[in-house]
Motif scaffolding. Structure first.
Motif, short mmCIF file in Angstrom:
data_model
loop_
_atom_site.label_atom_id
_atom_site.label_comp_id
_atom_site.label_asym_id
_atom_site.label_seq_id
_atom_site.Cartn_x
_atom_site.Cartn_y
_atom_site.Cartn_z
N GLY A 10 -79.04 9.79 -16.40
CA GLY A 10 -79.74 9.72 -15.13
C GLY A 10 -80.43 11.02 -14.80
O GLY A 10 -80.58 11.90 -15.65
N LEU A 11 -80.85 11.11 -13.55
CA LEU A 11 -81.52 12.30 -13.04
C LEU A 11 -80.51 13.14 -12.26
O LEU A 11 -79.80 12.62 -11.39
CB LEU A 11 -82.67 11.88 -12.13
CG LEU A 11 -83.39 13.00 -11.36
CD1 LEU A 11 -84.09 13.95 -12.34
CD2 LEU A 11 -84.39 12.39 -10.38
N GLY A 15 -77.64 22.64 -12.37
CA GLY A 15 -76.32 23.02 -11.89
C GLY A 15 -75.39 21.85 -11.66
O GLY A 15 -74.18 22.05 -11.45
N GLY A 16 -75.91 20.65 -11.74
CA GLY A 16 -75.11 19.46 -11.52
C GLY A 16 -74.35 19.03 -12.76
O GLY A 16 -74.39 19.70 -13.80
N LYS A 87 -78.79 22.30 -17.17
CA LYS A 87 -80.01 23.09 -17.11
C LYS A 87 -81.20 22.19 -17.44
O LYS A 87 -81.04 21.18 -18.14
CB LYS A 87 -79.95 24.22 -18.13
CG LYS A 87 -78.74 25.14 -17.99
CD LYS A 87 -78.70 26.15 -19.11
CE LYS A 87 -77.48 27.06 -19.00
NZ LYS A 87 -77.44 28.05 -20.12
N PRO A 88 -82.39 22.54 -17.02
CA PRO A 88 -83.56 21.73 -17.36
C PRO A 88 -83.72 21.54 -18.87
O PRO A 88 -84.19 20.48 -19.31
CB PRO A 88 -84.72 22.54 -16.77
CG PRO A 88 -84.12 23.24 -15.60
CD PRO A 88 -82.72 23.60 -16.04
N GLU A 89 -83.32 22.53 -19.65
CA GLU A 89 -83.45 22.41 -21.11
C GLU A 89 -82.45 21.43 -21.72
O GLU A 89 -82.51 21.14 -22.92
CB GLU A 89 -83.32 23.78 -21.78
CG GLU A 89 -82.10 24.57 -21.38
CD GLU A 89 -82.41 25.58 -20.29
OE1 GLU A 89 -83.13 25.23 -19.33
OE2 GLU A 89 -81.90 26.72 -20.39
N SER A 128 -83.68 18.08 -13.35
CA SER A 128 -84.88 18.55 -12.64
C SER A 128 -84.61 18.61 -11.15
O SER A 128 -83.84 17.80 -10.61
CB SER A 128 -86.05 17.60 -12.92
OG SER A 128 -87.18 17.97 -12.15
N SER A 129 -85.27 19.56 -10.50
CA SER A 129 -85.15 19.65 -9.04
C SER A 129 -86.30 18.88 -8.39
O SER A 129 -86.38 18.83 -7.15
CB SER A 129 -85.15 21.11 -8.59
OG SER A 129 -86.28 21.78 -9.10
#
Length: 129
Positions: A10-11, A15-16, A87-89, A128-129
């Motif tokens: 999911g999205l 930090g999540g 992290k986004p990566e 992603s934020s």
């Protein structure tokens, strides 16, 4: 039908956390080494984390050490990928694979293009934020 099914993607914000599941039907995961792999668009597939079938030894890619764990739940015939401090990566499609013979376990993770006994269909993780 013998298959692996991933779920839990999911999205999530940076930090999540997410927990991916790799569930087997038609066979017992305890008899298999399990690997989690990921592939981001335009990048090669990489081994993220793997767990042996024998002694439960584990392997983690350097990029996820200290953030990801790979617990087994024998009663549910499922292996998880617990992902923290995302992290986004980490954004990618995540796949699990099962193999009866691969040893030692680090071989499974560092050779993501081998033909393992079973592969799942993948689950998308987007950070992603």
């Amino acid at each position: 039908q013998l298959q692996l099914v991933e779920s839990g993607g999911g999205l999530v914000q940076p930090g999540g956390s997410l927990r991916l599941s790799c569930a087997a039907s038609g066979f017992t995961l305890d008899y298999y080494a399990i690997g989690w792999f990921r592939q981001a668009p335009g990048k090669e597939r990489e081994g993220v984390s793997c767990i042996s079938r024998s002694d439960g030894s584990t392997y983690y890619a350097d990029s996820v050490k200290g953030r990801f764990t790979i617990p087994r739940d024998t009663a549910k015939n499922t292996v998880y990928l617990q992902m923290n401090s995302l992290k986004p990566e980490d954004t990618a499609v995540y796949y699990c694979a099962a193999d009866r013979l691969i040893t030692p376990i680090q071989v499974m993770c560092i050779m993501p293009y081998l033909t393992y006994n079973y592969w799942g269909q993948g689950t998308q993780v987007t950070v992603s934020s």
